[in-house]
Enzyme design. Structure first.
Site, PDB file in Angstrom:
ATOM      1  N   HIS A 264      -1.041   4.655   6.915  1.00 22.34           N
ATOM      2  CA  HIS A 264      -0.282   5.280   5.826  1.00 22.34           C
ATOM      3  C   HIS A 264      -0.048   6.765   6.076  1.00 22.34           C
ATOM      4  O   HIS A 264      -0.748   7.370   6.885  1.00 22.34           O
ATOM      5  CB  HIS A 264      -1.043   5.088   4.519  1.00 22.34           C
ATOM      6  CG  HIS A 264      -1.484   3.671   4.319  1.00 22.34           C
ATOM      7  ND1 HIS A 264      -2.759   3.234   4.604  1.00 22.34           N
ATOM      8  CD2 HIS A 264      -0.789   2.581   3.924  1.00 22.34           C
ATOM      9  CE1 HIS A 264      -2.849   1.932   4.374  1.00 22.34           C
ATOM     10  NE2 HIS A 264      -1.661   1.496   3.968  1.00 22.34           N
TER      11      HIS A 264
ATOM     12  N   SER B  79       0.805  -1.224   0.000  1.00 20.26           N
ATOM     13  CA  SER B  79       0.000   0.000   0.000  1.00 20.26           C
ATOM     14  C   SER B  79       0.835   1.271   0.000  1.00 20.26           C
ATOM     15  O   SER B  79       0.340   2.336  -0.347  1.00 20.26           O
ATOM     16  CB  SER B  79      -0.920   0.017   1.218  1.00 20.26           C
ATOM     17  OG  SER B  79      -0.160  -0.148   2.402  1.00 20.26           O
TER      18      SER B  79
ATOM     19  N   ASP C  67      -4.240   7.759   7.813  1.00 28.48           N
ATOM     20  CA  ASP C  67      -5.365   6.915   8.233  1.00 28.48           C
ATOM     21  C   ASP C  67      -4.998   5.926   9.337  1.00 28.48           C
ATOM     22  O   ASP C  67      -5.716   4.964   9.562  1.00 28.48           O
ATOM     23  CB  ASP C  67      -5.926   6.155   7.023  1.00 28.48           C
ATOM     24  CG  ASP C  67      -4.863   5.286   6.346  1.00 28.48           C
ATOM     25  OD1 ASP C  67      -3.728   5.208   6.859  1.00 28.48           O
ATOM     26  OD2 ASP C  67      -5.169   4.683   5.299  1.00 28.48           O
TER      27      ASP C  67
END
Ligand code: NAG
Ligand code: NAG
Length: 383
Positions: free
Chosen positions: A342, A35, A339
């Protein structure tokens, strides 16, 4: 017959229009990872199944819509592309890939295959993509973007390969499922070996320049700060407030990775393997957040409450929860963390600055002197 001067003329015209483009060190970027560098693959793979990352406020700062990036805007791979004068790297699953590059990174992706975790009694939910799957995608893509052996060798030689960050999820899933840190440490060599195989195969296919990032500051992530809350002040680093045991774990992974990279360098003297020290670039920011305009570096911008604004039952982008407890901060540029897991675009911009400044070895700026240190300037957000 075309004048031999024409290419030079075009070159100069391009130089006048865009200094970075004229000096491009690489023709394309191919990126592998999770991610931290996924520019859309995971969201595409979700199909019609709703996922928080597909909802606002993801993407609000730069793209003004969710793109599948796990942030409010651009990621390190985006800033790197801009610094190199290249277009943003499209996600492989979008089908929009070209000889200018492709991004195979998938959010949630592990270095090791799911079978490995199943054999340990662990269930890796959320993603069934591994580095091995990404390498398979690359093998499938290659014949469609170059046709002859020499064309493919040239493409490989002129491209920049970003291999990682990868491995973080192998550890995160295991730790969050209650495995002891010693047990998780035991499979670090397997993770390193998966990364090593990917690098070695890329070099065999002709790659000459690879950037290999190390692991991130796991101990500074709100998700872990929340999960491993402790009343013992000694569990936290005094300078940063991050969890010691997790940052020591990241350092352990990075030491083993560096050791392996040195091995690969010795065996492949023609390849340049650049270690990108994400960990120390991040530590520099957590130690001196004001320098980058950050106020609360350990507090997630977007989340469902709690000491670090990370709430596992009300995460950023969860629409049901958003009606109730989830809030996004008004100025993401003042937050490092987006979040709970990240970074914000501002956080990734600061990391990229640190990386281009002093945390690559050998130095990216020496390998590509034309790299644009003002990479995020003068680039306007798409409407
Ligand atoms: C991952 O899982 C999905 C849904 O279960 C499936 O459609 C897909 O083929 C799987 N991908 C891989 C690489 O195994
Ligand atoms: C976390 O979210 C749940 C579900 O919305 C909520 O009931 C709970 O109060 C939240 N926790 C905190 C610490 O805000």
């Amino acid at each position: 017959m075309a004048s031999p001067l024409l290419p030079l003329f075009l070159f100069l015209a391009a130089a006048a229009a865009n200094p970075a483009a004229a000096a491009a060190c690489f023709s394309s970027i191919f990126s592998f990872g999770d991610s931290i560098s996924d520019t859309g693959n995971y969201l595409i793979s979700c199909g019609a199944t709703p996922d928080p990352v597909g909802h606002p406020p993801y993407g609000e700062t730069f793209f003004h819509r969710p793109t599948g990036r796990c942030s409010d805007g651009r990621l390190i791979v985006d800033f790197l592309a801009q610094a190199l004068g290249l277009p943003l790297v499209p996600p492989y699953l979008s089908g929009e890939t070209s000889p200018e590059g492709a991004n195979f990174a998938v959010a949630g992706c592990t270095a090791l295959d799911n079978e490995f975790f199943r054999s340990l009694g662990l269930e890796i939910s959320g993603s069934n993509y591994s580095l091995g799957v990404q390498m398979e995608w690359f093998r499938q893509l290659l014949p469609s973007i170059c046709s002859s052996y020499s064309e493919c060798r040239n493409l490989m030689a002129n491209s920049l390969f970003l291999v990682g960050e990868i491995g973080g999820n192998d550890y995160c899933h295991s730790l969050l499922q209650g495995r002891a840190v010693e047990e998780v440490k035991a499979f670090v060599p397997d993770v390193i070996s998966a990364i090593s195989s990917a690098i070695t195969e890329l070099i065999r296919l002709g790659a000459r320049t690879l950037v290999v990032p190390g692991g991130v500051t796991l101990g500074c992530l709100p998700i872990f700060l929340d999960h491993f809350r402790s009343n013992d002040a000694g569990d936290y680093e005094p300078e940063t407030g991050c969890l010691k045991f997790l940052n020591r774990f990241s350092e352990h992974h990075n030491e083993m990775l560096l050791h392996e990279l040195n091995q690969i360098r010795q065996e492949n003297p023609d390849a340049t393997i650049i270690y990108a020290d994400y960990y120390n670039a991040m530590v520099a920011i957590f130690r001196n957040p004001q320098r980058y305009g950050f106020r609360s570096p350990l507090l997630a911008c977007c989340g469902g409450g709690g000491e670090y604004n990370y709430n596992a039952s009300a995460v950023c982008g969860d629409e049901a929860a958003a009606a109730g407890t989830v809030t996004a901060c008004r100025d993401p540029a003042e937050h490092v963390n987006w979040d709970g897991v990240h970074f914000t675009e501002a956080g990734y911009r600061a990391v990229t600055s640190e990386l281009l400044g002093r945390w690559t070895e050998p130095s990216v700026a020496q390998i590509c002197p034309q790299i644009d240190a003002n990479f995020s300037q003068g680039i306007h957000a798409p409407i």
